[in-house]
Design a protein around this motif. Sequence first.
Motif, PDB file in Angstrom:
ATOM      1  N   LEU A  83       0.829  -1.215   0.000  1.00 14.73           N
ATOM      2  CA  LEU A  83       0.000   0.000   0.000  1.00 14.73           C
ATOM      3  C   LEU A  83       0.859   1.259   0.000  1.00 14.73           C
ATOM      4  O   LEU A  83       0.524   2.256  -0.652  1.00 14.73           O
ATOM      5  CB  LEU A  83      -0.935   0.011   1.225  1.00 14.73           C
ATOM      6  CG  LEU A  83      -2.069  -1.010   1.197  1.00 14.73           C
ATOM      7  CD1 LEU A  83      -2.891  -0.936   2.495  1.00 14.73           C
ATOM      8  CD2 LEU A  83      -3.009  -0.774   0.009  1.00 14.73           C
ATOM      9  N   GLU A 119       2.758   1.298  -3.699  1.00 14.64           N
ATOM     10  CA  GLU A 119       1.903   1.397  -4.887  1.00 14.64           C
ATOM     11  C   GLU A 119       0.817   2.461  -4.769  1.00 14.64           C
ATOM     12  O   GLU A 119       0.267   2.896  -5.774  1.00 14.64           O
ATOM     13  CB  GLU A 119       1.227   0.047  -5.183  1.00 14.64           C
ATOM     14  CG  GLU A 119       2.178  -1.121  -5.342  1.00 14.64           C
ATOM     15  CD  GLU A 119       3.073  -0.953  -6.573  1.00 14.64           C
ATOM     16  OE1 GLU A 119       2.611  -0.379  -7.564  1.00 14.64           O
ATOM     17  OE2 GLU A 119       4.238  -1.389  -6.497  1.00 14.64           O
ATOM     18  N   ALA A 120       0.432   2.812  -3.526  1.00 17.59           N
ATOM     19  CA  ALA A 120      -0.702   3.727  -3.386  1.00 17.59           C
ATOM     20  C   ALA A 120      -0.408   4.911  -2.452  1.00 17.59           C
ATOM     21  O   ALA A 120      -1.298   5.730  -2.191  1.00 17.59           O
ATOM     22  CB  ALA A 120      -1.918   2.952  -2.854  1.00 17.59           C
ATOM     23  N   ARG A 142      -7.610   4.834  -4.220  1.00 17.45           N
ATOM     24  CA  ARG A 142      -6.270   4.287  -4.522  1.00 17.45           C
ATOM     25  C   ARG A 142      -6.238   2.785  -4.252  1.00 17.45           C
ATOM     26  O   ARG A 142      -5.633   2.042  -5.012  1.00 17.45           O
ATOM     27  CB  ARG A 142      -5.219   4.982  -3.651  1.00 17.45           C
ATOM     28  CG  ARG A 142      -5.012   6.450  -4.019  1.00 17.45           C
ATOM     29  CD  ARG A 142      -3.808   6.965  -3.238  1.00 17.45           C
ATOM     30  NE  ARG A 142      -3.768   8.418  -3.237  1.00 17.45           N
ATOM     31  CZ  ARG A 142      -2.891   9.120  -2.512  1.00 17.45           C
ATOM     32  NH1 ARG A 142      -2.014   8.499  -1.742  1.00 17.45           N
ATOM     33  NH2 ARG A 142      -2.885  10.427  -2.555  1.00 17.45           N
ATOM     34  N   ILE A 143      -6.862   2.345  -3.140  1.00 22.23           N
ATOM     35  CA  ILE A 143      -6.865   0.898  -2.847  1.00 22.23           C
ATOM     36  C   ILE A 143      -7.579   0.161  -3.972  1.00 22.23           C
ATOM     37  O   ILE A 143      -7.118  -0.872  -4.456  1.00 22.23           O
ATOM     38  CB  ILE A 143      -7.538   0.601  -1.478  1.00 22.23           C
ATOM     39  CG1 ILE A 143      -6.654   1.097  -0.350  1.00 22.23           C
ATOM     40  CG2 ILE A 143      -7.793  -0.895  -1.314  1.00 22.23           C
ATOM     41  CD1 ILE A 143      -7.056   0.642   1.053  1.00 22.23           C
ATOM     42  N   ARG A 146      -7.830   1.014  -6.993  1.00 17.98           N
ATOM     43  CA  ARG A 146      -7.030   1.046  -8.226  1.00 17.98           C
ATOM     44  C   ARG A 146      -5.952  -0.050  -8.220  1.00 17.98           C
ATOM     45  O   ARG A 146      -5.668  -0.657  -9.242  1.00 17.98           O
ATOM     46  CB  ARG A 146      -6.350   2.426  -8.352  1.00 17.98           C
ATOM     47  CG  ARG A 146      -6.618   3.093  -9.709  1.00 17.98           C
ATOM     48  CD  ARG A 146      -6.029   4.504  -9.743  1.00 17.98           C
ATOM     49  NE  ARG A 146      -6.850   5.459  -9.022  1.00 17.98           N
ATOM     50  CZ  ARG A 146      -6.380   6.499  -8.318  1.00 17.98           C
ATOM     51  NH1 ARG A 146      -5.079   6.696  -8.213  1.00 17.98           N
ATOM     52  NH2 ARG A 146      -7.195   7.318  -7.707  1.00 17.98           N
ATOM     53  N   ILE A 147      -5.343  -0.308  -7.053  1.00 10.61           N
ATOM     54  CA  ILE A 147      -4.223  -1.269  -7.063  1.00 10.61           C
ATOM     55  C   ILE A 147      -4.663  -2.709  -6.818  1.00 10.61           C
ATOM     56  O   ILE A 147      -3.891  -3.630  -7.085  1.00 10.61           O
ATOM     57  CB  ILE A 147      -3.086  -0.900  -6.076  1.00 10.61           C
ATOM     58  CG1 ILE A 147      -3.575  -0.965  -4.626  1.00 10.61           C
ATOM     59  CG2 ILE A 147      -2.459   0.425  -6.408  1.00 10.61           C
ATOM     60  CD1 ILE A 147      -2.437  -1.186  -3.661  1.00 10.61           C
TER      61      ILE A 147
END
Length: 392
Positions: free
Chosen positions: A348, A351-352, A387-388, A390-391
Amino acid sequence: MKANHNYDKLEGSYLFSKIAQKVRDHQNLHPEAKIIRMGIGDVTMPLCDAVISAMHNAVSEMGDIRTFRGYGPEQGYSFLQMAIHDYYAQRKIDLDEKEIFISDGAKSDLGNILDLMDLDNRVLVPDPVYPVYVDTNVMAGRAIEFMNATEENGFLPQPDPSVQADVIYLCSPNNPTGAVFTRDQLKQWVDYAREKGALILFDAAYEAFIRDPQLPRSIYEIPGAKECAIEFCSFSKTAGFTGVRCGYTIVPRTLNADGADLNRMWTRRQTTKFNGVSYISQRAAEAVFQPEGMRQVKANIDYYLGNAAVMMEALDTLKIPYVGGANSPYLWLKCPNQMDSWSFFDLLLKEANLVVTPGAGFGKNGEGFCRLTAFNTRENTIEAMERIKRIL
Ligand code: PLP
């Protein structure tokens, strides 16, 4: 002087320093990254107007020779004890003023209460856990035993009749999991404690987040609890007093343990080792219970619960299992793809640009889970969930 070498047995509190180090390293590598912290354990909304106005009045009183106050009663001013009495009376819990002890917060009392107990007690603590319960016992040289809070029991351990416990820590709504005991579950604990002659230490620091009227906000909603439980509460999360410092502890007069009157002992302990909470903080706390104060602190908690709802919605969409959030500022989620807590934390962050709290930091049963908190802004919470999504 011989030192208390029980301190050597404490596990290092690496969790938050390790998180901070990882976040610093990441920010240094990516100075442009907008990091969102979803692990904040402190409130972020300012004090409400009713509290500020009560504090201003109290400050003015302290500056006038006619109304100045020096030392107050060690157990707290009667005006605040009565306000707490009335708060419980609304839930049909009858407390005597002398059962209500005002303190500078729940953490101090949770540590200090151990003054009343022999070292030779069998102490049960849930795992995962708010670390204060563990460390205060370790400092005193007392062994503790863990009870498993797992997915299977909804992170709410129930009593095992074959175990003879003497002291039991319960926290509901729970930090770190956000799980909340039902009335029936809490009744099991009260019945068990009475049968075994055990004492329950009930941490109600997050009671104000409970919105479901079926869920108990105080252990004294359960018949018989005044014979076996001490309740700790705080204005920290209820009204944003983490920096003001005020809390209260209920020690019923009906609490007798091993032939001792715990209410008398706690009175003696407090009058000997504590000189009370500042008049200004106590007037501020009193304002929380007045209609305008209640309305304003409820609005702040509604805001945090609104953030929790945003997170719940995102986790539901992603089909990530979790507990908490509905009646608590904490969500405890299962890391996807069998990741361990720190691997998910790293993913997290990298990547985010998101920071969460790895569950493994709260005990062995926290491995594979992460804690999210609702104390950020709505805007950041929405952005974090985007964001979560999205990844993952
Ligand atoms: N109990 C629990 C479960 C908490 O999470 C906290 C604070 O984070 C406390 C007690 C301490 O509260 P206070 O600020 O009143 O010392």
